[in-house]
Design a protein around this motif. Structure first.
Motif, PDB file in Angstrom:
ATOM      1  N   THR A 248       0.836  -1.205   0.000  1.00 13.02           N
ATOM      2  CA  THR A 248       0.000   0.000   0.000  1.00 13.02           C
ATOM      3  C   THR A 248       0.865   1.246   0.000  1.00 13.02           C
ATOM      4  N   PRO A 249       0.709   2.105  -1.016  1.00 12.54           N
ATOM      5  CA  PRO A 249      -0.120   1.885  -2.197  1.00 12.54           C
ATOM      6  C   PRO A 249       0.497   0.811  -3.084  1.00 12.54           C
ATOM      7  N   TRP A 250      -0.327   0.146  -3.884  1.00 13.79           N
ATOM      8  CA  TRP A 250       0.220  -0.934  -4.707  1.00 13.79           C
ATOM      9  C   TRP A 250       1.229  -0.416  -5.719  1.00 13.79           C
ATOM     10  N   GLN A 251       1.139   0.887  -6.059  1.00  6.21           N
ATOM     11  CA  GLN A 251       2.090   1.471  -7.009  1.00  6.21           C
ATOM     12  C   GLN A 251       3.508   1.529  -6.448  1.00  6.21           C
ATOM     13  N   SER A 252       3.660   1.304  -5.143  1.00  6.37           N
ATOM     14  CA  SER A 252       4.998   1.238  -4.563  1.00  6.37           C
ATOM     15  C   SER A 252       5.815   0.131  -5.211  1.00  6.37           C
ATOM     16  N   SER A 253       5.136  -0.899  -5.718  1.00  7.68           N
ATOM     17  CA  SER A 253       5.836  -1.984  -6.403  1.00  7.68           C
ATOM     18  C   SER A 253       6.451  -1.522  -7.714  1.00  7.68           C
ATOM     19  N   HIS A 254       6.035  -0.334  -8.190  1.00  8.33           N
ATOM     20  CA  HIS A 254       6.590   0.263  -9.411  1.00  8.33           C
ATOM     21  C   HIS A 254       7.307   1.576  -9.099  1.00  8.33           C
ATOM     22  N   PHE A 255       7.730   1.755  -7.853  1.00  2.00           N
ATOM     23  CA  PHE A 255       8.414   2.965  -7.378  1.00  2.00           C
ATOM     24  C   PHE A 255       7.502   4.189  -7.324  1.00  2.00           C
ATOM     25  N   GLY A 256       6.197   4.004  -7.352  1.00  5.26           N
ATOM     26  CA  GLY A 256       5.277   5.116  -7.125  1.00  5.26           C
ATOM     27  C   GLY A 256       4.957   5.212  -5.642  1.00  5.26           C
ATOM     28  N   PHE A 257       4.459   6.375  -5.197  1.00  7.63           N
ATOM     29  CA  PHE A 257       4.079   6.494  -3.789  1.00  7.63           C
ATOM     30  C   PHE A 257       3.188   7.702  -3.582  1.00  7.63           C
ATOM     31  N   TYR A 258       2.622   7.790  -2.371  1.00  9.99           N
ATOM     32  CA  TYR A 258       1.752   8.895  -1.997  1.00  9.99           C
ATOM     33  C   TYR A 258       2.548  10.192  -1.825  1.00  9.99           C
ATOM     34  N   ASN A 259       1.891  11.301  -2.174  1.00  6.84           N
ATOM     35  CA  ASN A 259       2.373  12.589  -1.700  1.00  6.84           C
ATOM     36  C   ASN A 259       1.612  12.911  -0.413  1.00  6.84           C
ATOM     37  N   ILE A 260       1.760  14.118   0.116  1.00  7.04           N
ATOM     38  CA  ILE A 260       1.145  14.449   1.401  1.00  7.04           C
ATOM     39  C   ILE A 260      -0.382  14.405   1.348  1.00  7.04           C
ATOM     40  N   ASP A 261      -0.963  14.540   0.142  1.00  7.84           N
ATOM     41  CA  ASP A 261      -2.418  14.458  -0.024  1.00  7.84           C
ATOM     42  C   ASP A 261      -2.892  13.040  -0.335  1.00  7.84           C
ATOM     43  N   GLU A 262      -1.961  12.091  -0.258  1.00  8.72           N
ATOM     44  CA  GLU A 262      -2.209  10.679  -0.574  1.00  8.72           C
ATOM     45  C   GLU A 262      -2.662  10.491  -2.017  1.00  8.72           C
ATOM     46  N   ASN A 263      -2.158  11.342  -2.908  1.00  9.79           N
ATOM     47  CA  ASN A 263      -2.267  11.118  -4.341  1.00  9.79           C
ATOM     48  C   ASN A 263      -0.973  10.448  -4.808  1.00  9.79           C
ATOM     49  N   ILE A 264      -1.085   9.607  -5.814  1.00  7.83           N
ATOM     50  CA  ILE A 264       0.068   8.837  -6.267  1.00  7.83           C
ATOM     51  C   ILE A 264       0.991   9.679  -7.136  1.00  7.83           C
ATOM     52  N   VAL A 265       2.263   9.660  -6.779  1.00  6.57           N
ATOM     53  CA  VAL A 265       3.310  10.235  -7.624  1.00  6.57           C
ATOM     54  C   VAL A 265       4.014   9.051  -8.287  1.00  6.57           C
ATOM     55  N   GLU A 266       4.039   9.042  -9.612  1.00  6.45           N
ATOM     56  CA  GLU A 266       4.571   7.890 -10.342  1.00  6.45           C
ATOM     57  C   GLU A 266       6.093   7.768 -10.189  1.00  6.45           C
ATOM     58  N   MET A 267       6.604   6.640 -10.673  1.00  3.00           N
ATOM     59  CA  MET A 267       8.027   6.328 -10.583  1.00  3.00           C
ATOM     60  C   MET A 267       8.887   7.486 -11.080  1.00  3.00           C
ATOM     61  N   ARG A 268       9.890   7.834 -10.275  1.00  5.69           N
ATOM     62  CA  ARG A 268      10.749   8.949 -10.673  1.00  5.69           C
ATOM     63  C   ARG A 268      12.211   8.739 -10.295  1.00  5.69           C
ATOM     64  N   ASN A 269      12.525   7.676  -9.564  1.00  4.41           N
ATOM     65  CA  ASN A 269      13.916   7.515  -9.149  1.00  4.41           C
ATOM     66  C   ASN A 269      14.650   6.405  -9.891  1.00  4.41           C
ATOM     67  N   GLN A 270      14.115   6.019 -11.061  1.00  3.99           N
ATOM     68  CA  GLN A 270      14.817   5.059 -11.903  1.00  3.99           C
ATOM     69  C   GLN A 270      14.910   5.582 -13.332  1.00  3.99           C
ATOM     70  N   GLU A 271      15.086   6.904 -13.457  1.00  2.00           N
ATOM     71  CA  GLU A 271      15.111   7.511 -14.788  1.00  2.00           C
ATOM     72  C   GLU A 271      16.251   6.980 -15.641  1.00  2.00           C
ATOM     73  N   THR A 272      17.411   6.721 -15.025  1.00  4.64           N
ATOM     74  CA  THR A 272      18.573   6.263 -15.791  1.00  4.64           C
ATOM     75  C   THR A 272      18.299   4.923 -16.456  1.00  4.64           C
ATOM     76  N   LEU A 273      17.759   3.976 -15.694  1.00  3.37           N
ATOM     77  CA  LEU A 273      17.429   2.677 -16.264  1.00  3.37           C
ATOM     78  C   LEU A 273      16.332   2.800 -17.317  1.00  3.37           C
ATOM     79  N   ALA A 274      15.342   3.639 -17.038  1.00  2.00           N
ATOM     80  CA  ALA A 274      14.242   3.819 -17.992  1.00  2.00           C
ATOM     81  C   ALA A 274      14.751   4.426 -19.297  1.00  2.00           C
ATOM     82  N   ALA A 275      15.698   5.356 -19.195  1.00  2.00           N
ATOM     83  CA  ALA A 275      16.218   6.024 -20.382  1.00  2.00           C
ATOM     84  C   ALA A 275      16.940   5.055 -21.310  1.00  2.00           C
ATOM     85  N   ARG A 276      17.557   4.040 -20.753  1.00  2.00           N
ATOM     86  CA  ARG A 276      18.255   3.077 -21.606  1.00  2.00           C
ATOM     87  C   ARG A 276      17.378   1.854 -21.936  1.00  2.00           C
TER      88      ARG A 276
END
Length: 308
Positions: A248-276
Motif C-alpha cells: 500500500t499503495p500498490w504502485q509502490s511496487s513500481h516505485f510510485g508512492f503517496y504525496n502528502i495528499d495521498e495522491n500517487i506520484v509515479e516512478m521517478r527515481n529510476q530515470e537512468t534505467l528507464a532512459a536506456r
C-alpha cells in the motif's frame, strides 16, 4: 585399441560437460536466485521454482549452505535444467529482523552463489525481499546480476492498514504507527525500516535508517557508489497490481508512492534505467499478494522471458 578409441571419442563430450557445469549455466540459462518475503521461507517458492525449471540442478554446496528447497526430478517448468536457489535465511518470524542485518547475511549467501556463475545470475525477489535485494545490489560493487525481478515489493515504502499491520501492531492505526516505527526500537523491526508515512516526512527522513538511504532521500557518503552499483544490472522488472491487498499503495511496487495528499506520484527515481530501456513494468489485476509467486499467468506474462 577399441577401449582407447572409445575413451578418445568420449573425452570431448566429458570436457564439454565439465565446462558447462563450471560456468554455472545449463542449456544457456543463467542461475536464478530467489529471496523470499516477510513471514515466508523456501517452502512458499516451490511452485515458482517448478515454473522455472524442469530438472532441479542442485549442487551439494547449495544444499549444505542454503538448505535448498527445490526437489530433484521432473516438473512442468519452462527453462529445463536451470539452477534455482531459494536462499533459506530469516524465514517466517525471523523475517522481522532489522533489514540491514538481513542484507548483510543475504549478501554473503548470494556472493557464494554468484561466484560460481561467471556469466551472471538473475535475482528474483518477492515483497520485502525486493528491498533486501535492492540493498544487496547497492552494496555490491562489480556484482554480476543480469536481471532483477521485483515481485510485488514495497520499493518506495509501505503506508496502509493491512492484515499484516493489524497483526503486528494491533493497538495502532496507520496514522499512529510512525510513533513506534520512527523510534530506535522500531528500527529493529523490518516493517518499520520501510514504513513511509507521507504525513510525517521529516520524521521519516530523520529517523528511518533504511529506506531513505536506499532511495537517496537522505544524503550519505556512499550515495553515488550505491547508485552506480545498482545500475550495473541489465534489466529491472517491476511487477505488481491493484488487487494485491498488502502493498500500500500498490504502485509502490513500481516505485510510485503517496504525496502528502495521498495522491500517487509515479516512478521517478529510476530515470537512468528507464532512459536506456532497461525497465519493464508489468501490471496484473486480480492477483492477491500471497498469489504472485504461484500464479502461472504472472510467470508466463511477466517473468519467464527475462530468465535467459
Amino acid at each position: 585399441m577399441d577401449t582407447a578409441r572409445r575413451t578418445a571419442r568420449g573425452a570431448p563430450a566429458l570436457l564439454l560437460l565439465l565446462l558447462l557445469l563450471g560456468t554455472g549455466r545449463t542449456d544457456g540459462y543463467r542461475p536464478v536466485v530467489i529471496v523470499h518475503g516477510i513471514f515466508d521461507g523456501p517452502r512458499q517458492f516451490q511452485t515458482l521454482s517448478h515454473f522455472i525449471t524442469e530438472v532441479g540442478h542442485v549442487s551439494r554446496d547449495n544444499v549444505h549452505m542454503h538448505r535448498q528447497a527445490i526437489p530433484f526430478g521432473e516438473t512442468s517448468g519452462m527453462h529445463p535444467g536451470t539452477e534455482v536457489t531459494v536462499i533459506d535465511l530469516y524465514s517466517d518470524l525471523g523475517s522481522l529482523s532489522s533489514l540491514w542485518t538481513q542484507v548483510q547475511d543475504f549478501r554473503k549467501a548470494f556472493d557464494a552463489i554468484a561466484l560460481r556463475a561467471p556469466d551472471g545470475v538473475h535475482l528474483l525477489c518477492f515483497s520485502q525481499g525486493g528491498l533486501i535485494c535492492r540493498a544487496l545490489l547497492s552494496l555490491a560493487p562489480r556484482h554480476n546480476v543480469h536481471t532483477f525481478v521485483s515481485l510485488s515489493s514495497p520499493l518506495s515504502g509501505q503506508y496502509g492498514d493491512t492484515d499484516y499491520l493489524r497483526w503486528l501492531f494491533p493497538s495502532f492505526m496507520k496514522s499512529k504507527v510512525f510513533r513506534l516505527c520512527y523510534s530506535i526500537g522500531g528500527q529493529k523491526v523490518s516493517v518499520c525500516d520501510y514504513w513511509n508515512d507521507p504525513h510525517q516526512r521529516h520524521r521519516y527522513l530523520q529517523s528511518n535508517t533504511f529506506l531513505p538511504m536506499l532511495n537517496g532521500e537522505r544524503p550519505h557518503l556512499h550515495q553515488k557508489e550505491w547508485r552506480e552499483n545498482f545500475l550495473l544490472i541489465k534489466k529491472l522488472v517491476l511487477i505488481g497490481g491493484p488487487d494485491d491487498g498488502v502493498i500500500t499503495p500498490w504502485q509502490s511496487s513500481h516505485f510510485g508512492f503517496y504525496n502528502i495528499d495521498e495522491n500517487i506520484v509515479e516512478m521517478r527515481n529510476q530515470e537512468t534505467l528507464a532512459a536506456r530501456g532497461a525497465v519493464s513494468v508489468c501490471v496484473r489485476s486480480g492477483v492477491k499478494h500471497v498469489e504472485w509467486h504461484s500464479n502461472r499467468t504472472v510467470f508466463t506474462g511477466c517473468i519467464e522471458r527475462w530468465l535467459t
